[in-house]
Design a protein around this motif. Structure first.
Motif, PDB file in Angstrom:
ATOM      1  N   ARG A 155       0.802  -1.229   0.000  1.00 35.63           N
ATOM      2  CA  ARG A 155       0.000   0.000   0.000  1.00 35.63           C
ATOM      3  C   ARG A 155       0.839   1.286   0.000  1.00 35.63           C
ATOM      4  NH1 ARG A 155      -5.402   1.026   0.815  1.00 35.63           N
ATOM      5  NH2 ARG A 155      -5.902   3.105   1.622  1.00 35.63           N
ATOM      6  N   PRO A 156       1.911   1.401   0.814  1.00 32.71           N
ATOM      7  CA  PRO A 156       2.715   2.637   0.773  1.00 32.71           C
ATOM      8  C   PRO A 156       3.281   2.922  -0.622  1.00 32.71           C
ATOM      9  CG  PRO A 156       3.287   1.330   2.691  1.00 32.71           C
ATOM     10  CD  PRO A 156       2.400   0.474   1.854  1.00 32.71           C
ATOM     11  N   LEU A 159       0.420   4.193  -2.725  1.00 35.75           N
ATOM     12  CA  LEU A 159       0.078   5.561  -2.310  1.00 35.75           C
ATOM     13  C   LEU A 159       1.045   6.571  -2.918  1.00 35.75           C
ATOM     14  CD1 LEU A 159      -0.798   4.953   1.452  1.00 35.75           C
ATOM     15  CD2 LEU A 159      -2.335   5.973  -0.233  1.00 35.75           C
ATOM     16  N   MET A 160       2.331   6.231  -2.951  1.00 35.62           N
ATOM     17  CA  MET A 160       3.307   7.145  -3.526  1.00 35.62           C
ATOM     18  C   MET A 160       3.101   7.293  -5.032  1.00 35.62           C
ATOM     19  SD  MET A 160       5.697   9.270  -3.030  1.00 35.62           S
ATOM     20  CE  MET A 160       6.197   8.974  -1.328  1.00 35.62           C
ATOM     21  N   LEU A 161       2.838   6.188  -5.725  1.00 38.45           N
ATOM     22  CA  LEU A 161       2.557   6.258  -7.164  1.00 38.45           C
ATOM     23  C   LEU A 161       1.304   7.096  -7.435  1.00 38.45           C
ATOM     24  CD1 LEU A 161       3.245   2.532  -8.141  1.00 38.45           C
ATOM     25  CD2 LEU A 161       4.612   4.521  -8.826  1.00 38.45           C
ATOM     26  N   TYR A 162       0.316   6.930  -6.590  1.00 38.70           N
ATOM     27  CA  TYR A 162      -0.947   7.675  -6.689  1.00 38.70           C
ATOM     28  C   TYR A 162      -0.692   9.175  -6.530  1.00 38.70           C
ATOM     29  CZ  TYR A 162      -5.892   8.640  -5.357  1.00 38.70           C
ATOM     30  OH  TYR A 162      -7.169   9.101  -5.276  1.00 38.70           O
ATOM     31  N   ALA A 163       0.098   9.532  -5.512  1.00 35.55           N
ATOM     32  CA  ALA A 163       0.386  10.942  -5.247  1.00 35.55           C
ATOM     33  C   ALA A 163       1.219  11.558  -6.369  1.00 35.55           C
ATOM     34  CB  ALA A 163       1.109  11.081  -3.911  1.00 35.55           C
ATOM     35  N   VAL A 233       2.722   9.077   5.889  1.00 30.39           N
ATOM     36  CA  VAL A 233       3.394   9.570   7.104  1.00 30.39           C
ATOM     37  C   VAL A 233       2.670   9.091   8.353  1.00 30.39           C
ATOM     38  CG1 VAL A 233       3.979  11.655   8.405  1.00 30.39           C
ATOM     39  CG2 VAL A 233       4.383  11.567   5.936  1.00 30.39           C
ATOM     40  N   ARG A 234       1.337   9.064   8.302  1.00 33.33           N
ATOM     41  CA  ARG A 234       0.551   8.699   9.475  1.00 33.33           C
ATOM     42  C   ARG A 234       0.551   7.198   9.734  1.00 33.33           C
ATOM     43  NH1 ARG A 234      -3.759  10.215   7.620  1.00 33.33           N
ATOM     44  NH2 ARG A 234      -4.898   8.262   7.276  1.00 33.33           N
ATOM     45  N   ARG A 235       0.352   6.409   8.694  1.00 36.65           N
ATOM     46  CA  ARG A 235       0.185   4.967   8.877  1.00 36.65           C
ATOM     47  C   ARG A 235       1.457   4.153   8.666  1.00 36.65           C
ATOM     48  NH1 ARG A 235      -4.802   2.592   5.687  1.00 36.65           N
ATOM     49  NH2 ARG A 235      -4.072   0.782   6.888  1.00 36.65           N
ATOM     50  N   GLU A 243       9.919   9.187   4.062  1.00 41.52           N
ATOM     51  CA  GLU A 243      10.777  10.374   3.987  1.00 41.52           C
ATOM     52  C   GLU A 243      10.434  11.233   2.778  1.00 41.52           C
ATOM     53  OE1 GLU A 243      13.370  13.204   5.118  1.00 41.52           O
ATOM     54  OE2 GLU A 243      12.695  11.447   6.274  1.00 41.52           O
ATOM     55  N   ALA A 244      10.220  10.586   1.637  1.00 37.30           N
ATOM     56  CA  ALA A 244       9.847  11.330   0.428  1.00 37.30           C
ATOM     57  C   ALA A 244       8.482  11.995   0.607  1.00 37.30           C
ATOM     58  CB  ALA A 244       9.822  10.399  -0.777  1.00 37.30           C
ATOM     59  N   ALA A 245       7.576  11.326   1.317  1.00 37.21           N
ATOM     60  CA  ALA A 245       6.248  11.897   1.551  1.00 37.21           C
ATOM     61  C   ALA A 245       6.350  13.144   2.431  1.00 37.21           C
ATOM     62  CB  ALA A 245       5.341  10.858   2.200  1.00 37.21           C
TER      63      ALA A 245
END
Length: 258
Positions: A155-156, A159-163, A233-235, A243-245
């Motif tokens: 999932r992380p 999420l990064m690809l999505y962002a 960052v939260r989960r 770190e990139a987030a």
């Protein structure tokens, strides 16, 4: 004789009433067969089948039989929810799933067209498809992943690809909106300029995928609102993406500072 007839009338009336109700009740039990719900086996399809979602609409042809040459029943769109109720390998080595769209609509679809929440291997397959997609297709497939695989260790990454895809879309939308929104017309309309940008219809399909934008008035540009970065960052504070987030969120805050 007359008195006796009078005394018998209530009994006869009661008997006739009982017969009438009996006939009505018999008809009531007989008629529902035409409109009765499907047999137990059909009703159980959606419940017992594995929940799945169409992710590759190019392959999502619902067919009458598990063969590529079988009669086409309908084309399914990306995001369509189905229930997998069986599978079969065709002679050409392609696996087909038997799927239920509704309680009465069934067919066969190529297995690569869908992913199932209960299949671990589908998480990795969908991630590969997301990475191989571009622009809006990448966002739409990432959105399906995030809705379907809520506890996936991947999932992380998604999420990064999505962002990243959302921020790239923001740049394109900024250019498109600047070309299509005429400054003179906006001024004549009387509403604040930024409200025209935030109502720009090019944002609509992104909003339906859970992607929301903010507008930098001074730079007259859209930016992704950062929801996926905040979730990382939260989960997942110890993930490789955290770190990139954080850096992306800091950059977004600095850009929007008055």
């Amino acid at each position: 004789m007359t008195l006796r007839s009078v005394r018998l009338k209530p009994s006869i009336a009661s008997l006739l009433l009982f017969c009438f109700l009996l006939v009505c009740q018999t008809q009531a039990f007989a008629q529902p067969r035409r409109n009765a719900p499907p047999p137990a086996g059909q009703r159980a399809v959606a419940v017992q089948g594995q929940r799945a979602v169409v992710v590759d609409e190019r392959l999502a042809a619902l067919r009458e039989a598990p063969e590529l040459s079988a009669r086409l029943l309908q084309r399914m769109s990306r995001g369509r929810k189905v229930a997998i109720t069986g599978s079969r390998r065709a002679p050409d080595d392609i696996t087909f799933y038997r799927v239920a769209l509704t309680k009465k609509t069934f067919g066969w679809v190529q297995s690569e067209a869908v992913v199932a929440a209960s299949r671990k291997e589908d998480e990795e397959r969908l991630l590969r498809l997301i990475r191989g997609s571009e622009d809006f297709d990448r966002l739409a497939r990432a959105h399906i992943f995030l809705e379907l695989f809520t506890k996936s260790p991947l999932r992380p990454t998604v999420l990064m690809l999505y962002a990243e895809g959302a921020e790239e879309a923001a740049s394109r939308l900024s250019r498109d909106a600047s070309r299509r929104l005429d400054a003179h017309e906006m001024q004549a309309g009387g509403a604040p300029d930024y409200s025209y940008y935030m109502n720009y219809n090019g944002l609509d399909r992104y909003n339906r995928q859970g992607v929301y934008f903010i507008f930098n008035r001074s730079g007259r540009k859209f930016h992704y609102d950062g929801a996926a970065w905040r979730e990382i960052v939260r989960r997942y504070p110890n993930s490789a993406e955290a770190e990139a987030a954080r850096k992306s969120l800091d950059a977004l805050a600095a850009m929007l500072k008055p």
